[in-house]
Design an enzyme around this catalytic site. Sequence first.
Site, short mmCIF file in Angstrom:
data_model
loop_
_atom_site.label_atom_id
_atom_site.label_comp_id
_atom_site.label_asym_id
_atom_site.label_seq_id
_atom_site.Cartn_x
_atom_site.Cartn_y
_atom_site.Cartn_z
N GLU A 82 14.51 21.39 9.03
CA GLU A 82 14.78 22.12 10.14
C GLU A 82 15.69 21.19 11.09
O GLU A 82 15.04 20.10 11.22
CB GLU A 82 13.40 22.38 11.05
N ASP A 113 32.15 41.37 11.09
CA ASP A 113 31.27 40.91 9.96
C ASP A 113 32.14 41.25 8.82
O ASP A 113 32.40 42.30 8.51
CB ASP A 113 30.05 41.74 9.79
N THR A 146 28.58 37.06 4.46
CA THR A 146 27.75 36.71 3.35
C THR A 146 28.78 35.82 2.78
O THR A 146 29.88 35.66 2.89
CB THR A 146 27.46 37.81 2.43
#
Length: 429
Positions: free
Chosen positions: A53, A197, A223
Amino acid sequence: MQNLKQQYPEIYAAIRDETRRQTETLEMIASENFVSLPVLEALGSVMTNKYAEGYPRHRYYGGCEHVDVVEGKARFNVKKLFNAKYANVQPHSGSQANMAAYLTLAKPGDTIMGMHLNHGGHLTHGSPVNFSGRLFNVVAYTISPDTGRIDYDEMAKLAREHKPRFIVSGASAYPRIIEFDRIKEICDDVGCYHIADIAHIAGLVATGLHPDPLPYTDIVTSTTHKTLRGPRGGLILTNVEGGELMLPNMPKPKTMPEAIDAWVFPGCQGGPLMHVIAAKAVAFIEARKPEFKEYQQQVIKNAAVLAETLLAEDFKLVTGGTDNHLILMDLAPRGLTGRASERALENAGITTNKNMVPNDPQKPFITSGIRLGTPALTTRGMKEDEMRRIGKMISYVLSDLEDEERQKKTRSEVEELCKRFKFYEIPPE
Ligand code: DSN
């Protein structure tokens, strides 16, 4: 996969069978592709064990020196690839990337604009069943029923009327160039942000074969597994770097990259998937090689030849053709549904997906369309001749959906074709 085979034979068998399915059928789902063996090896590595993290050199866990290397390489290479000043490679998916991007620029309850799902948009572009439609007040823009192309005039009118916080451009089933510069003008006219996108077209954008959104947007999301041919995952880019902005969900001014980083982690996600980030690093390095541009050029050529073949077989294509990697067949004039056509093609060894077409009289689970894409077949090395042959096979199967003999005959032809374009080894029985 010896250990898997011995200890979990059912899982092993499913993976072997899936490898066989991918190898022995024609994969024409426009959003799918086949990763290289180095990408696959990175994905299956011990990087999956590591919590990390935070961001490189600023982690909440010890032992991050090696995962820092792969995240650094992924960020460096994706920035070079897209000529971007900032990149975040941690989003687990395109949806997570969009969530972080939206929350960077808008508060829940704000008005946003995205392309209607039934017109080729994505779930996260404002569908009422998705977080985007639930958190935000969505105004959907559409494609023109006459041309099948984005209706930029309607978009401008809606933007003036509703004054959205941002417009999200990009699509899941749009076969034409997206005019990012024109959308930027609309955004500037009403003073809103622009998010692109580029999930579907990322590989084309990266190689200069589709107009670049970065100069015309505040944030770009994508993506990594469609035309970009990496592992499943997401990414975020921006070139808005300088100065501090009072962004809506930040207690004090932040730069755009700082706000995006904060919205990815800890805003939307916990620990990054370091095995996926390692695989992204490999894919981004691969995408910077000259062969990747040749691959993308072939993807486009293949889609164009497939479209010509289907038009010659008298099929209707939305917009009459394609500029990119995908084709949307409108089967309503043939009296066919997308669902029945998808099934018949699948029986014949051709994997596609049903898709809504403009003004579709059918429900989304039935549809009147089929979406076809060439990225995966092109990765296997197929070229124009194979596309002509496949276009004819599709036509043959769709000419009589009830004729199982046709499907059987086509399936043998598909298997014979696939044998000539081998790629993954099928694991042994
Ligand atoms: N589900 C993807 C597609 O098929 O286009 C988009 O995320």
